[in-house]
Design a protein around this motif. Structure first.
Motif, short mmCIF file in Angstrom:
data_model
loop_
_atom_site.label_atom_id
_atom_site.label_comp_id
_atom_site.label_asym_id
_atom_site.label_seq_id
_atom_site.Cartn_x
_atom_site.Cartn_y
_atom_site.Cartn_z
N GLY A 124 0.78 -1.23 0.00
CA GLY A 124 0.00 0.00 0.00
C GLY A 124 0.81 1.29 0.00
O GLY A 124 0.24 2.37 0.02
N PHE A 125 2.14 1.20 -0.05
CA PHE A 125 2.99 2.40 -0.10
C PHE A 125 2.57 3.24 -1.30
O PHE A 125 2.31 2.71 -2.37
CB PHE A 125 4.46 1.99 -0.20
CG PHE A 125 5.40 3.14 -0.12
CD1 PHE A 125 5.73 3.71 1.10
CD2 PHE A 125 5.98 3.66 -1.27
CE1 PHE A 125 6.61 4.79 1.17
CE2 PHE A 125 6.85 4.73 -1.21
CZ PHE A 125 7.17 5.29 0.01
N SER A 126 2.53 4.57 -1.13
CA SER A 126 1.92 5.38 -2.18
C SER A 126 2.74 6.59 -2.65
O SER A 126 2.19 7.49 -3.27
CB SER A 126 0.55 5.87 -1.72
OG SER A 126 0.68 6.68 -0.57
N ASP A 127 4.02 6.62 -2.40
CA ASP A 127 4.85 7.73 -2.89
C ASP A 127 5.27 7.42 -4.33
O ASP A 127 6.19 6.63 -4.56
CB ASP A 127 6.07 7.91 -1.99
CG ASP A 127 6.89 9.15 -2.33
OD1 ASP A 127 6.79 9.64 -3.48
OD2 ASP A 127 7.63 9.61 -1.45
N ILE A 128 4.58 8.03 -5.29
CA ILE A 128 4.82 7.66 -6.70
C ILE A 128 6.21 8.03 -7.19
O ILE A 128 6.62 7.58 -8.25
CB ILE A 128 3.75 8.24 -7.65
CG1 ILE A 128 3.78 9.76 -7.68
CG2 ILE A 128 2.37 7.73 -7.30
CD1 ILE A 128 2.94 10.37 -8.78
N ARG A 129 6.95 8.81 -6.42
CA ARG A 129 8.32 9.14 -6.83
C ARG A 129 9.18 7.90 -6.91
O ARG A 129 10.15 7.87 -7.68
CB ARG A 129 8.94 10.15 -5.87
CG ARG A 129 8.27 11.51 -5.90
CD ARG A 129 8.84 12.43 -4.86
NE ARG A 129 8.62 11.87 -3.52
CZ ARG A 129 9.17 12.36 -2.40
NH1 ARG A 129 9.97 13.40 -2.47
NH2 ARG A 129 8.92 11.81 -1.24
#
Length: 93
Positions: free
Chosen positions: A26-31
């Motif tokens: 679920g990690f969501s940092d698109i970088r």
């Protein structure tokens, strides 16, 4: 400069198709999120697209059903865990 902008635009469209968080944790940092081939096939795509992410992204943006079938979004940690669990390592050339 124009090429970098096009790359970023295509990457955003890929997230619109595939989702914008890691499918495992679920990690969501698109970088730092990555596009992973669900069942392998990344090496085959490298040969087809000539190691050009922009070209590959353009293809999958134009073929979103195929992108959903073949690709998923993973964070780097989950991507490495998947590779270890499935023994998905490139064979030496």
């Amino acid at each position: 400069m124009r090429q970098k902008r096009r790359y970023r635009e295509l990457r955003v469209k890929m997230f619109e198709i595939l989702g914008d968080k890691c499918m495992r944790c679920g990690f969501s940092d698109i970088r730092i999120l990555q596009f992973d081939h669900k069942n392998g096939g990344g090496v085959k795509d490298l040969k087809v697209f000539g190691n050009q992410n922009t070209t590959m992204y353009r293809y999958y943006v134009e073929h979103p059903d195929e992108a959903k079938e073949k690709l998923q979004v993973l964070c780097p940690n989950c991507n490495w865990l998947k590779r270890v669990e499935r023994e998905e390592f490139r064979k030496p050339v």
